[in-house]
Design an enzyme around this catalytic site. Sequence first.
Site, mmCIF file in Angstrom:
data_model
loop_
_atom_site.group_PDB
_atom_site.id
_atom_site.type_symbol
_atom_site.label_atom_id
_atom_site.label_comp_id
_atom_site.label_asym_id
_atom_site.label_seq_id
_atom_site.Cartn_x
_atom_site.Cartn_y
_atom_site.Cartn_z
ATOM 1 N N GLU A 55 -0.721 -0.650 -7.045
ATOM 2 C CA GLU A 55 -0.486 0.658 -7.070
ATOM 3 C C GLU A 55 -1.601 1.782 -6.807
ATOM 4 O OE1 GLU A 55 1.809 1.209 -10.714
ATOM 5 O OE2 GLU A 55 3.621 -0.062 -9.978
ATOM 6 N N CYS A 64 3.554 -3.100 -2.081
ATOM 7 C CA CYS A 64 4.460 -4.108 -2.993
ATOM 8 C C CYS A 64 3.766 -5.596 -2.924
ATOM 9 C CB CYS A 64 5.945 -4.230 -2.447
ATOM 10 S SG CYS A 64 6.929 -2.948 -2.818
ATOM 11 N N GLU A 66 5.376 -8.663 -2.194
ATOM 12 C CA GLU A 66 5.774 -9.264 -0.832
ATOM 13 C C GLU A 66 4.821 -8.829 0.332
ATOM 14 O OE1 GLU A 66 7.299 -7.475 -3.193
ATOM 15 O OE2 GLU A 66 9.448 -8.460 -3.393
ATOM 16 N N CYS A 97 12.399 -5.492 -2.327
ATOM 17 C CA CYS A 97 12.917 -3.783 -2.199
ATOM 18 C C CYS A 97 13.318 -3.764 -0.536
ATOM 19 C CB CYS A 97 11.879 -2.652 -2.260
ATOM 20 S SG CYS A 97 10.488 -2.689 -1.197
ATOM 21 N N CYS A 100 10.617 -4.283 1.928
ATOM 22 C CA CYS A 100 9.900 -5.490 1.944
ATOM 23 C C CYS A 100 11.017 -6.474 2.565
ATOM 24 C CB CYS A 100 9.573 -6.055 0.573
ATOM 25 S SG CYS A 100 8.231 -5.335 0.030
HETATM 26 N N1 THU Z 1 7.706 -3.894 -6.328
HETATM 27 C C1 THU Z 1 7.261 -4.915 -5.791
HETATM 28 O O1 THU Z 1 5.892 -5.288 -5.654
HETATM 29 N N2 THU Z 1 8.103 -5.682 -5.047
HETATM 30 C C2 THU Z 1 9.396 -5.381 -5.141
HETATM 31 O O2 THU Z 1 10.091 -6.060 -4.506
HETATM 32 C C3 THU Z 1 10.004 -4.305 -5.951
HETATM 33 C C4 THU Z 1 9.075 -3.320 -6.668
HETATM 34 C C5 THU Z 1 6.473 -2.959 -7.082
HETATM 35 C C6 THU Z 1 6.402 -1.735 -6.596
HETATM 36 C C7 THU Z 1 5.748 -0.814 -7.663
HETATM 37 O O3 THU Z 1 4.443 -1.125 -7.864
HETATM 38 C C8 THU Z 1 6.302 -1.482 -8.879
HETATM 39 O O4 THU Z 1 6.993 -2.565 -8.339
HETATM 40 C C9 THU Z 1 7.622 -0.740 -9.367
HETATM 41 O O5 THU Z 1 8.582 -0.565 -8.613
#
Ligand code: THU
Length: 145
Positions: A55, A64, A66, A97, A100
């Site tokens: 983040e 993310c 992935e 998400c 991704c």
């Molecule tokens: N996040 C992921 O890394 N992958 C996903 O498929 C869903 C969300 C992360 C993004 C963010 O840092 C945190 O999860 C909350 O949304």
Amino acid sequence: MTPNATPPLSTEQQQQLLDAARAAQRAAYAPYSRFQVGAAVLDDQGRIHAGCNVENAAYPEGVCAEASALSSMVLAGSTQLRAVLVVGTGGTWITPCGGCRQKLREFGAPDLPVLTANATDMGPRYTLSELLPQSFGPDHLGTTP
Ligand code: THU
């Protein structure tokens, strides 16, 4: 998207994906959401690449898990996915998400297995086309990457 059927996933490969995703999750940098995610991808050479969410204080700049795992795969010289596993925080099973899903679509066939896990157990398993039906991909551009 490759038209070939994705080879079946062995129990050993599944366990390797789970171990790699859990280890990556522990490295996640998620001070804002407190939601740590780990992902692992299996490539066409049988190698596993892991990633975690990273983040940023400028929230939209976060990455993310992935996407991070895919970057590692491409860096290692592969652009063919065989399986993906994602593990989120707590008891729920998360799926990739929307963004991704599209990133996975670049490198995965419609039958690409997308596995889920929570803190303790494996969860439901999907295919990429279940998660991203009627998708747009490289083939629509009429050029072979
Ligand atoms: N996040 C992921 O890394 N992958 C996903 O498929 C869903 C969300 C992360 C993004 C963010 O840092 C945190 O999860 C909350 O949304």
